[in-house]
Scaffold this motif. Structure first.
Motif, PDB file in Angstrom:
ATOM      1  N   PHE A 210       0.833  -1.208   0.000  1.00 32.41           N
ATOM      2  CA  PHE A 210       0.000   0.000   0.000  1.00 32.41           C
ATOM      3  C   PHE A 210       0.864   1.253   0.000  1.00 32.41           C
ATOM      4  CE2 PHE A 210       0.616  -1.667   4.274  1.00 32.41           C
ATOM      5  CZ  PHE A 210       1.152  -0.584   4.951  1.00 32.41           C
ATOM      6  N   PRO A 211       0.362   2.339  -0.607  1.00 33.63           N
ATOM      7  CA  PRO A 211       1.059   3.623  -0.474  1.00 33.63           C
ATOM      8  C   PRO A 211       1.157   3.986   1.006  1.00 33.63           C
ATOM      9  CG  PRO A 211      -0.615   3.747  -2.184  1.00 33.63           C
ATOM     10  CD  PRO A 211      -0.825   2.443  -1.464  1.00 33.63           C
ATOM     11  N   ASN A 283      -8.585   3.085   6.562  1.00 32.35           N
ATOM     12  CA  ASN A 283      -8.666   4.541   6.487  1.00 32.35           C
ATOM     13  C   ASN A 283      -9.850   5.107   7.268  1.00 32.35           C
ATOM     14  OD1 ASN A 283      -6.368   4.993   4.827  1.00 32.35           O
ATOM     15  ND2 ASN A 283      -7.525   4.228   3.075  1.00 32.35           N
ATOM     16  N   THR A 284     -10.382   4.342   8.219  1.00 33.80           N
ATOM     17  CA  THR A 284     -11.461   4.818   9.080  1.00 33.80           C
ATOM     18  C   THR A 284     -10.945   5.895  10.030  1.00 33.80           C
ATOM     19  OG1 THR A 284     -12.433   2.602   9.033  1.00 33.80           O
ATOM     20  CG2 THR A 284     -13.218   4.119  10.737  1.00 33.80           C
ATOM     21  N   PRO A 285     -11.660   7.014  10.170  1.00 38.63           N
ATOM     22  CA  PRO A 285     -11.214   8.050  11.117  1.00 38.63           C
ATOM     23  C   PRO A 285     -11.263   7.543  12.559  1.00 38.63           C
ATOM     24  CG  PRO A 285     -12.821   8.947   9.565  1.00 38.63           C
ATOM     25  CD  PRO A 285     -12.835   7.453   9.392  1.00 38.63           C
ATOM     26  N   THR A 286     -10.340   8.026  13.389  1.00 42.45           N
ATOM     27  CA  THR A 286     -10.321   7.719  14.823  1.00 42.45           C
ATOM     28  C   THR A 286     -10.669   8.985  15.604  1.00 42.45           C
ATOM     29  OG1 THR A 286      -8.004   8.345  15.181  1.00 42.45           O
ATOM     30  CG2 THR A 286      -8.435   6.103  14.365  1.00 42.45           C
ATOM     31  N   ALA A 359      -6.987  11.662  12.824  1.00 40.56           N
ATOM     32  CA  ALA A 359      -6.133  10.659  12.186  1.00 40.56           C
ATOM     33  C   ALA A 359      -6.966   9.445  11.808  1.00 40.56           C
ATOM     34  CB  ALA A 359      -5.010  10.245  13.128  1.00 40.56           C
ATOM     35  N   THR A 360      -6.678   8.877  10.663  1.00 41.35           N
ATOM     36  CA  THR A 360      -7.266   7.582  10.339  1.00 41.35           C
ATOM     37  C   THR A 360      -6.569   6.497  11.154  1.00 41.35           C
ATOM     38  OG1 THR A 360      -5.725   7.118   8.533  1.00 41.35           O
ATOM     39  CG2 THR A 360      -7.731   8.363   7.981  1.00 41.35           C
ATOM     40  N   VAL A 361      -7.161   5.317  11.160  1.00 40.33           N
ATOM     41  CA  VAL A 361      -6.505   4.200  11.833  1.00 40.33           C
ATOM     42  C   VAL A 361      -5.104   3.995  11.254  1.00 40.33           C
ATOM     43  CG1 VAL A 361      -6.583   1.705  12.233  1.00 40.33           C
ATOM     44  CG2 VAL A 361      -8.688   3.060  12.391  1.00 40.33           C
ATOM     45  N   ALA A 362      -5.007   4.047   9.922  1.00 42.77           N
ATOM     46  CA  ALA A 362      -3.710   3.840   9.263  1.00 42.77           C
ATOM     47  C   ALA A 362      -2.703   4.905   9.682  1.00 42.77           C
ATOM     48  CB  ALA A 362      -3.895   3.845   7.745  1.00 42.77           C
TER      49      ALA A 362
END
Length: 458
Positions: A210-211, A283-286, A359-362
């Motif tokens: 992944f990027p 990419n889910t927001p936290t 921040a996203t989870v990633a």
């Protein structure tokens, strides 16, 4: 070149220096009409640095592995790439390049990491076998440079080996096989190159990488402006702005030197990573802001720096023999002690708008996990320094300090595995993705070259 990527081998481990030397010698014997083995001179410790010259195309490319000696995948990549070039005449002719492939530009340093290269490929084994050649002694950071205050002309033997090729042949394209340790792929470039972004993303997807979800000077997802390609220019710029507390540099970077010889040269570094965490795909927001994640990472690094500074100051009076590990630690500790401005790998700065973003989870795992992992490596370098001194008859004080560092390292490793799922990228995926990006970038570099008539550029 799709078939070339399809045939990338499945690797169990990284190749050693001796294996790379032997494979190059075998190739010359098997394909004497297609490949030339060039002796670029000795390393600092007197080991031959060799280069495979393959093809007779219009354009020239230089690719070297182990630019930092703890980053081993480039040896595997260049070994396979050389084989593909000599076995596939049509592929070689279609690329229209003369390739200069240096599988290992720092054999002395690479040998000090071979306890990791052969496995197991865990963060702890990496840490316990960790050695990184000081930046002021690395092959690609010591090229001659004279502009403004710097008047630098003291290349180390490994740099002179690269110069032996570059001074004779103006390069169209250059790449260094760098590796980060945590994440996916960041294609490092000196300028926007939009026309190849889709190809770079596609080859990453093809090999299930992944990027990289990183904060920084990003042109596009996974594609970053690499400030570290021009440290000498950054040094002069900072000096002219009035900053006199600057990182000492020994020379300019390979990109800066290559551009002196061919201003139209292009460089792309496929900076892949050793390990990743499955949540880096999420990419889910936290509820955590990017600022909070960055502060977490800074706290982790402040903690290890404070610990190391205390241990280092206690150890210094008892470090009598010097050596390569002491030299490495001296450079590491210098910015902690003097707090100078780093120009070879400048820190990012982020405004309040970015820091306030959720921040996203990633992103959270990428930012926080990076520093939870990297703090281990600094302790590994300290352990190797102390153990080298103990092997030479060092004092009981050093034995006690070494035990303390080992204990802290174990705590860090336990924390890492308690909070993250650590997975190693398959070496095949790193090699295939990076090789594909090199081929696309080499094609892009052709279009940057200005026409030449009778020795004059139009």
């Amino acid at each position: 070149f799709s078939s070339v990527l399809d045939n990338v081998p499945h690797y169990r481990r990284y190749m050693t220096v001796d294996e790379l030397h032997q494979r190059s010698a075998d190739m010359v014997n098997e394909y004497p009409e297609k490949v030339e083995l060039i002796d670029l001179g000795p390393s600092t410790n007197g080991e031959t640095i060799d280069c495979l010259k393959i093809g007779d195309g219009k354009y020239n490319a230089l690719i070297h592995g182990f630019p930092n000696c703890e980053e081993p995948f480039g040896g595997n990549l260049l070994d396979y790439f050389a084989e593909a070039l000599v076995q596939d005449d049509q592929f070689r002719e279609d690329m229209d390049y003369t390739w200069y492939l240096i599988k290992c530009s720092d054999p002395d340093g690479a040998r000090r990491n071979e306890g990791f290269q052969t496995g197991p490929h865990t963060p702890m084994n990496f840490t316990l076998n960790y050695y990184r050649t000081p930046n002021t002694l690395t092959a690609e950071s010591c090229f001659p440079y004279r502009f403004g205050p710097p008047d630098l002309n003291d290349p180390v033997p490994e740099t002179r080996a690269l110069m032996k090729v570059m001074d004779q042949v103006p390069m169209t394209f250059i790449s260094s096989m760098h590796m980060m340790k945590w994440g996916g792929i960041t294609y490092e470039v000196p300028e926007p190159c939009e026309t190849i972004y889709p190809a770079l993303w596609d080859v990453a997807k093809r090999f299930n990488v992944f990027p990289r979800k990183r904060l920084g000077t990003m042109y596009a997802p996974g594609i970053q402006y690499a400030a570290y390609l021009s440290p000498a220019r950054s040094w002069v710029k900072a000096w002219n702005a009035g900053n006199k507390n600057l990182e000492p540099i020994r020379g300019c970077y390979i990109y800066e030197y290559g551009q002196q010889l061919n201003p139209d040269m292009f460089m792309q570094i496929p900076e892949c990573c050793m390990w990743y965490e499955p949540r880096m795909w999420d990419n889910t927001p936290t509820e955590t802001t990017l600022g909070e994640a960055l502060d977490y990472g800074q706290k982790a690094m402040d903690g290890v720096n404070s610990f190391m500074l205390r241990v280092w100051n206690e150890a210094l009076p008892h470090l009598k023999t010097g050596g390569v590990y002491k030299e490495m630690m001296d450079e590491w500790m210098a910015p902690v002690i003097s707090a100078y401005t780093n120009v070879t790998d400048p820190a990012f700065s982020f405004d309040e708008k970015i820091r306030a973003k959720k921040a996203t989870v990633a992103e959270k795992v990428g930012v926080e996990g990076h520093d939870d992992l990297y703090r281990m490596f600094y302790l590994g370098g300290l352990i190797r320094t102390l153990e080298a001194e103990l092997e030479a008859g060092g004092s009981e004080v050093l034995a006690g300090l070494n035990g303390e560092v080992i204990g802290t390292l174990q705590e860090y490793d336990n924390y890492l595995h308690d909070n993250y799922t650590i997975l190693a990228h398959p070496i095949r995926n790193l090699v295939g993705m990076s090789l594909g990006s090199i081929l696309h970038s080499a094609e892009f570099a052709k279009g940057k070259q200005r026409a030449v008539v009778s020795g004059y550029k139009l």
